[in-house]
Design a protein around this motif. Structure first.
Motif, PDB file in Angstrom:
ATOM      1  N   VAL A   1      -7.833   3.967   8.685  1.00  0.00           N
ATOM      2  CA  VAL A   1      -8.235   3.602  10.044  1.00  0.00           C
ATOM      3  C   VAL A   1      -7.109   3.954  10.997  1.00  0.00           C
ATOM      4  CG1 VAL A   1      -8.944   1.733  11.583  1.00  0.00           C
ATOM      5  CG2 VAL A   1      -9.724   1.755   9.205  1.00  0.00           C
ATOM      6  N   LYS A   2      -7.436   4.844  11.924  1.00  0.00           N
ATOM      7  CA  LYS A   2      -6.418   5.350  12.830  1.00  0.00           C
ATOM      8  C   LYS A   2      -6.727   4.892  14.250  1.00  0.00           C
ATOM      9  CE  LYS A   2      -4.170   9.687  13.899  1.00  0.00           C
ATOM     10  NZ  LYS A   2      -4.055  11.074  13.463  1.00  0.00           N
ATOM     11  N   ILE A   3      -5.879   4.024  14.764  1.00  0.00           N
ATOM     12  CA  ILE A   3      -6.057   3.528  16.119  1.00  0.00           C
ATOM     13  C   ILE A   3      -4.970   4.170  16.980  1.00  0.00           C
ATOM     14  CG2 ILE A   3      -6.185   1.466  17.585  1.00  0.00           C
ATOM     15  CD1 ILE A   3      -8.376   1.506  15.444  1.00  0.00           C
ATOM     16  N   SER A   4      -5.373   5.098  17.841  1.00  0.00           N
ATOM     17  CA  SER A   4      -4.382   5.831  18.621  1.00  0.00           C
ATOM     18  C   SER A   4      -3.532   4.876  19.444  1.00  0.00           C
ATOM     19  CB  SER A   4      -5.084   6.831  19.549  1.00  0.00           C
ATOM     20  OG  SER A   4      -6.020   6.149  20.346  1.00  0.00           O
ATOM     21  N   SER A   5      -2.273   5.186  19.571  1.00  0.00           N
ATOM     22  CA  SER A   5      -1.250   4.411  20.282  1.00  0.00           C
ATOM     23  C   SER A   5      -1.010   3.023  19.678  1.00  0.00           C
ATOM     24  CB  SER A   5      -1.507   4.326  21.792  1.00  0.00           C
ATOM     25  OG  SER A   5      -2.528   3.412  22.073  1.00  0.00           O
ATOM     26  N   PHE A   6      -1.643   2.736  18.533  1.00  0.00           N
ATOM     27  CA  PHE A   6      -1.377   1.489  17.817  1.00  0.00           C
ATOM     28  C   PHE A   6      -0.751   1.823  16.452  1.00  0.00           C
ATOM     29  CE2 PHE A   6      -2.569  -2.068  15.017  1.00  0.00           C
ATOM     30  CZ  PHE A   6      -2.089  -3.146  15.754  1.00  0.00           C
ATOM     31  N   GLY A   7      -1.553   2.442  15.594  1.00  0.00           N
ATOM     32  CA  GLY A   7      -1.024   2.826  14.288  1.00  0.00           C
ATOM     33  C   GLY A   7      -2.140   3.181  13.329  1.00  0.00           C
ATOM     34  N   THR A   8      -1.763   3.485  12.111  1.00  0.00           N
ATOM     35  CA  THR A   8      -2.726   3.901  11.088  1.00  0.00           C
ATOM     36  C   THR A   8      -2.634   2.996   9.869  1.00  0.00           C
ATOM     37  OG1 THR A   8      -2.439   6.184  11.797  1.00  0.00           O
ATOM     38  CG2 THR A   8      -3.504   5.843   9.670  1.00  0.00           C
ATOM     39  N   PHE A   9      -3.791   2.474   9.453  1.00  0.00           N
ATOM     40  CA  PHE A   9      -3.867   1.727   8.207  1.00  0.00           C
ATOM     41  C   PHE A   9      -4.357   2.707   7.155  1.00  0.00           C
ATOM     42  CE2 PHE A   9      -4.742  -1.382  11.546  1.00  0.00           C
ATOM     43  CZ  PHE A   9      -3.941  -2.452  11.192  1.00  0.00           C
ATOM     44  N   SER A  10      -3.659   2.808   6.047  1.00  0.00           N
ATOM     45  CA  SER A  10      -4.192   3.671   4.997  1.00  0.00           C
ATOM     46  C   SER A  10      -4.031   3.039   3.626  1.00  0.00           C
ATOM     47  CB  SER A  10      -3.570   5.065   5.057  1.00  0.00           C
ATOM     48  OG  SER A  10      -2.185   4.963   5.203  1.00  0.00           O
ATOM     49  N   ILE A  11      -4.838   3.554   2.707  1.00  0.00           N
ATOM     50  CA  ILE A  11      -4.915   3.023   1.356  1.00  0.00           C
ATOM     51  C   ILE A  11      -4.162   3.937   0.414  1.00  0.00           C
ATOM     52  CG2 ILE A  11      -6.544   2.504  -0.526  1.00  0.00           C
ATOM     53  CD1 ILE A  11      -6.776   0.668   1.849  1.00  0.00           C
ATOM     54  N   ARG A  12      -3.374   3.355  -0.441  1.00  0.00           N
ATOM     55  CA  ARG A  12      -2.681   4.162  -1.453  1.00  0.00           C
ATOM     56  C   ARG A  12      -2.994   3.612  -2.828  1.00  0.00           C
ATOM     57  NH1 ARG A  12       3.434   4.406  -0.065  1.00  0.00           N
ATOM     58  NH2 ARG A  12       3.433   5.334  -2.127  1.00  0.00           N
ATOM     59  N   ASP A  13      -3.185   4.537  -3.762  1.00  0.00           N
ATOM     60  CA  ASP A  13      -3.410   4.125  -5.147  1.00  0.00           C
ATOM     61  C   ASP A  13      -2.079   4.055  -5.870  1.00  0.00           C
ATOM     62  OD1 ASP A  13      -6.249   3.783  -5.648  1.00  0.00           O
ATOM     63  OD2 ASP A  13      -6.420   5.864  -4.980  1.00  0.00           O
ATOM     64  N   LYS A  14      -1.835   2.907  -6.486  1.00  0.00           N
ATOM     65  CA  LYS A  14      -0.598   2.751  -7.246  1.00  0.00           C
ATOM     66  C   LYS A  14      -0.920   2.879  -8.728  1.00  0.00           C
ATOM     67  CE  LYS A  14       2.634   0.879  -4.467  1.00  0.00           C
ATOM     68  NZ  LYS A  14       3.944   1.478  -4.211  1.00  0.00           N
ATOM     69  N   ALA A  15      -0.129   3.638  -9.434  1.00  0.00           N
ATOM     70  CA  ALA A  15      -0.348   3.816 -10.866  1.00  0.00           C
ATOM     71  C   ALA A  15       0.078   2.565 -11.638  1.00  0.00           C
ATOM     72  CB  ALA A  15       0.443   5.022 -11.350  1.00  0.00           C
ATOM     73  N   ALA A  16      -0.435   2.436 -12.839  1.00  0.00           N
ATOM     74  CA  ALA A  16      -0.028   1.329 -13.704  1.00  0.00           C
ATOM     75  C   ALA A  16       1.436   1.521 -14.082  1.00  0.00           C
ATOM     76  CB  ALA A  16      -0.880   1.324 -14.967  1.00  0.00           C
ATOM     77  N   ARG A  17       2.145   0.431 -14.236  1.00  0.00           N
ATOM     78  CA  ARG A  17       3.534   0.541 -14.686  1.00  0.00           C
ATOM     79  C   ARG A  17       3.919  -0.737 -15.412  1.00  0.00           C
ATOM     80  NH1 ARG A  17       6.972  -2.275 -10.989  1.00  0.00           N
ATOM     81  NH2 ARG A  17       5.764  -2.951  -9.192  1.00  0.00           N
ATOM     82  N   VAL A  18       5.056  -0.671 -16.087  1.00  0.00           N
ATOM     83  CA  VAL A  18       5.523  -1.866 -16.781  1.00  0.00           C
ATOM     84  C   VAL A  18       6.475  -2.605 -15.859  1.00  0.00           C
ATOM     85  CG1 VAL A  18       6.744  -2.771 -18.786  1.00  0.00           C
ATOM     86  CG2 VAL A  18       5.270  -0.765 -19.010  1.00  0.00           C
ATOM     87  N   GLY A  19       6.126  -3.835 -15.554  1.00  0.00           N
ATOM     88  CA  GLY A  19       6.989  -4.651 -14.707  1.00  0.00           C
ATOM     89  C   GLY A  19       7.778  -5.615 -15.577  1.00  0.00           C
ATOM     90  N   ARG A  20       8.628  -6.374 -14.927  1.00  0.00           N
ATOM     91  CA  ARG A  20       9.434  -7.314 -15.689  1.00  0.00           C
ATOM     92  C   ARG A  20       9.507  -8.615 -14.909  1.00  0.00           C
ATOM     93  NH1 ARG A  20      13.030  -6.010 -19.833  1.00  0.00           N
ATOM     94  NH2 ARG A  20      12.933  -3.796 -19.468  1.00  0.00           N
ATOM     95  N   ASN A  21       9.314  -9.701 -15.587  1.00  0.00           N
ATOM     96  CA  ASN A  21       9.507 -10.992 -14.948  1.00  0.00           C
ATOM     97  C   ASN A  21      11.010 -11.165 -14.726  1.00  0.00           C
ATOM     98  OD1 ASN A  21      10.079 -13.717 -14.495  1.00  0.00           O
ATOM     99  ND2 ASN A  21       8.228 -14.375 -15.566  1.00  0.00           N
ATOM    100  N   PRO A  22      11.434 -11.197 -13.454  1.00  0.00           N
ATOM    101  CA  PRO A  22      12.872 -11.207 -13.205  1.00  0.00           C
ATOM    102  C   PRO A  22      13.561 -12.466 -13.752  1.00  0.00           C
ATOM    103  CG  PRO A  22      11.626 -11.484 -11.169  1.00  0.00           C
ATOM    104  CD  PRO A  22      10.638 -11.228 -12.249  1.00  0.00           C
ATOM    105  N   LYS A  23      12.806 -13.521 -13.928  1.00  0.00           N
ATOM    106  CA  LYS A  23      13.418 -14.759 -14.408  1.00  0.00           C
ATOM    107  C   LYS A  23      13.601 -14.749 -15.930  1.00  0.00           C
ATOM    108  CE  LYS A  23      11.941 -18.031 -11.774  1.00  0.00           C
ATOM    109  NZ  LYS A  23      11.218 -19.194 -11.261  1.00  0.00           N
TER     110      LYS A  23
ATOM    111  N   PHE B   1       0.556   0.122   6.544  1.00  0.00           N
ATOM    112  CA  PHE B   1       0.367   0.298   7.985  1.00  0.00           C
ATOM    113  C   PHE B   1       1.528   1.107   8.524  1.00  0.00           C
ATOM    114  CE2 PHE B   1       1.313  -1.222  12.360  1.00  0.00           C
ATOM    115  CZ  PHE B   1       0.198  -0.687  12.975  1.00  0.00           C
ATOM    116  N   ARG B   2       1.186   2.179   9.202  1.00  0.00           N
ATOM    117  CA  ARG B   2       2.219   3.005   9.812  1.00  0.00           C
ATOM    118  C   ARG B   2       2.074   2.871  11.326  1.00  0.00           C
ATOM    119  NH1 ARG B   2       3.169   8.529  11.041  1.00  0.00           N
ATOM    120  NH2 ARG B   2       5.371   8.962  10.668  1.00  0.00           N
ATOM    121  N   PRO B   3       3.042   2.209  11.976  1.00  0.00           N
ATOM    122  CA  PRO B   3       2.921   2.019  13.418  1.00  0.00           C
ATOM    123  C   PRO B   3       3.066   3.340  14.167  1.00  0.00           C
ATOM    124  CG  PRO B   3       5.040   1.179  12.627  1.00  0.00           C
ATOM    125  CD  PRO B   3       4.259   1.592  11.422  1.00  0.00           C
TER     126      PRO B   3
END
Lengths: 120, 100
Positions: free
Chosen positions: B47-69, B84-86
């Motif tokens: 969604v691109k709103i001129s003079s405001f900014g653009t909302f866009s969707i990105r696909d994130k790949a699966a990855r191995v995370g770690r519980n920091p605690k 959101f990119r202003p």
């Protein structure tokens, strides 16, 4: 019709258009949002619908310009983040330049929208 | 910088005073604006709103995370995130308005 090498599809209904984004998929633009709202609210003047949409976005920008936060539950929150002054570098010449402290807009997606994006 | 937080109600008030619609209808219209933006994003459109900014969707790949605690490895499933990119105009206004 081609603009910047991407095909542009224009709907016959009331002139809104869908533009193909370079990343693939469609773009919705301000005029399309206005048109959807106008179609749903035939009792409103087009001019007023434009003012409604502009007011919403202008208020958000105006609030952030004053350092305020805008919290829209379910959708997300707009806030202002402070970036400290730092010594930057001109990537072309390698020259050091001091970059002043500045404030930048930031958006955090709301939980409901984040869940909906992932099929929730 | 003040800590004031605006909500839907403030946006509805602005619509009420700028456009002259009732508070109720103004609130409904603010909601409709947000709903249309959300629905487009859920459909995978940006969604691109001129003079405001653009909302866009990105696909994130699966990855191995770690519980920091605990240090425990946990799989993070592939997911879609919203960014959101202003616009330059918004960045300039926010930078100018918050200058100390």
């Amino acid at each position: 019709m081609k603009i910047f090498g991407y095909s542009l599809y224009e709907s016959s209904s009331a002139g809104w258009k869908k533009t193909y984004s370079p990343l693939g998929g469609y773009h919705m633009i301000r005029s399309e949002l206005i048109q959807k709202l106008a179609d749903e609210n035939p009792h409103l003047y087009q001019r007023d619908v434009e003012r409604i949409v502009n007011t919403v976005f202008d208020e958000i920008t105006g609030a952030m310009a004053k350092g305020h936060r805008v919290e829209l539950r379910g959708f997300g929150a707009f806030s202002v983040k402070k970036r400290d002054a730092r010594v930057g570098r001109n990537p072309r010449t390698g020259e050091s330049v001091s970059v002043e402290e500045k404030h930048v807009p930031f958006f955090k997606t709301g939980k409901l929208l984040r869940d909906r994006l992932n099929g929730g | 910088m003040s800590d004031k937080t605006l909500t839907r109600m403030d946006l509805a008030d602005a619509v009420h005073s700028q456009v002259g619609l009732s508070r109720n209808e103004s609130a409904d219209l603010v909601e409709s604006v947000l709903d249309h933006v959300s629905d487009a994003l859920v459909r995978g459109e940006s969604v691109k709103i001129s003079s405001f900014g653009t909302f866009s969707i990105r696909d994130k790949a699966a990855r191995v995370g770690r519980n920091p605690k605990t240090g425990e490895e946990v799989p993070i499933h592939p997911r879609r995130v919203l960014t959101f990119r202003p616009s330059h105009l918004m960045k300039d206004k926010v930078a100018a308005g918050n200058k100390s």
